[in-house]
Design an enzyme around this catalytic site. Sequence first.
Site, PDB file in Angstrom:
ATOM      1  NE  ARG A  56       0.617   1.623   4.325  1.00 51.46           N
ATOM      2  CZ  ARG A  56       1.864   2.053   4.379  1.00 51.46           C
ATOM      3  NH1 ARG A  56       2.520   2.325   3.266  1.00 51.46           N
ATOM      4  NH2 ARG A  56       2.501   2.185   5.534  1.00 51.46           N
ATOM      5  CG  ASP A  83       5.863   4.506   7.315  1.00 51.84           C
ATOM      6  OD1 ASP A  83       6.137   5.690   7.021  1.00 51.84           O
ATOM      7  OD2 ASP A  83       5.076   4.198   8.227  1.00 51.84           O
ATOM      8  CD  GLU A 150       8.031  -0.047   7.748  1.00 52.39           C
ATOM      9  OE1 GLU A 150       8.647   0.339   8.753  1.00 52.39           O
ATOM     10  OE2 GLU A 150       6.791   0.042   7.618  1.00 52.39           O
ATOM     11  CB  ALA A 162      -0.244  -6.165  13.226  1.00 47.24           C
TER      12      ALA A 162
END
Length: 272
Positions: A56, A83, A150, A162
């Site tokens: 993403r 990221d 990342e 998560a």
Amino acid sequence: MYYNLLGVIYVAIGEWKTFLIPYSQAVEELKVKFKSIRKEYRKKNEYSPIEFVTGRVKEISSILEKANKFNIPLDRIGYEMEDIAGIRVMCQFVDDIEKVVKIIRNRKDMSIMYEKDYISNVKESGYRSYHVIIKYPVNMAEGEKEILAEFQIRTLAMNFWATIEHSLNYKYKQDIPGGIKLKLKSAADAAFQLDQQMLEIKDEIKDAQKLFEVKSSLVSDIMNNILTMSSMGKLTESTRYQVQLNNLIEEGEVSELVSLLRSTEKLLQMYK
């Protein structure tokens, strides 16, 4: 004045979209490359440490929020926010994570900036994952551009936890109530314990998966041969083989499926 403000906002959004183009391209390229690695293992009939890959590009609002939180100047975001482009690699077992990290280390189309091991050094919240920050060259229309990206490498259980934590952080605006935090931490420990237990029976699980894949492949090949017979007008033969296959699909041995496959192949050779 209202329309002037709208114009400024429109221009700003357009600039952000342009800024994010190389990040979007990097995510798509990296997803293809690591999905291809998995396919390579499968074609060689080898176990793949990569279960599946997602990616993403960070939303503009999230980029601005993080820049504000960590006092990153807007003209430094591309250099200090690692990221914006994110690739997530999921593994079945904990020891697969190190194998994926080695794959990344050995690649020549990217360079590693640094690594974060949140598996050996678990976050206070219970978060576990292995992060690798890379510098990746993207070939744009105007030339090559290097961006930061990342990798997050984790097990399926770690990813499930998560995802839940991320949702709760969003709901409570990064201020999860203490009672829920404790339950989350307990759930994280339970998820890791599950990973450890699965590791103990890894060979049995891999054998079962391999057997399933072999049988699925044989069934597919036999079905293709049966369909070929039907297209040739050999309906009696195709029906007979279909009945035999139906009897073997649930409880048939691999050797029986192999024998049936060879029989269908032999018959097709006779009609060619």
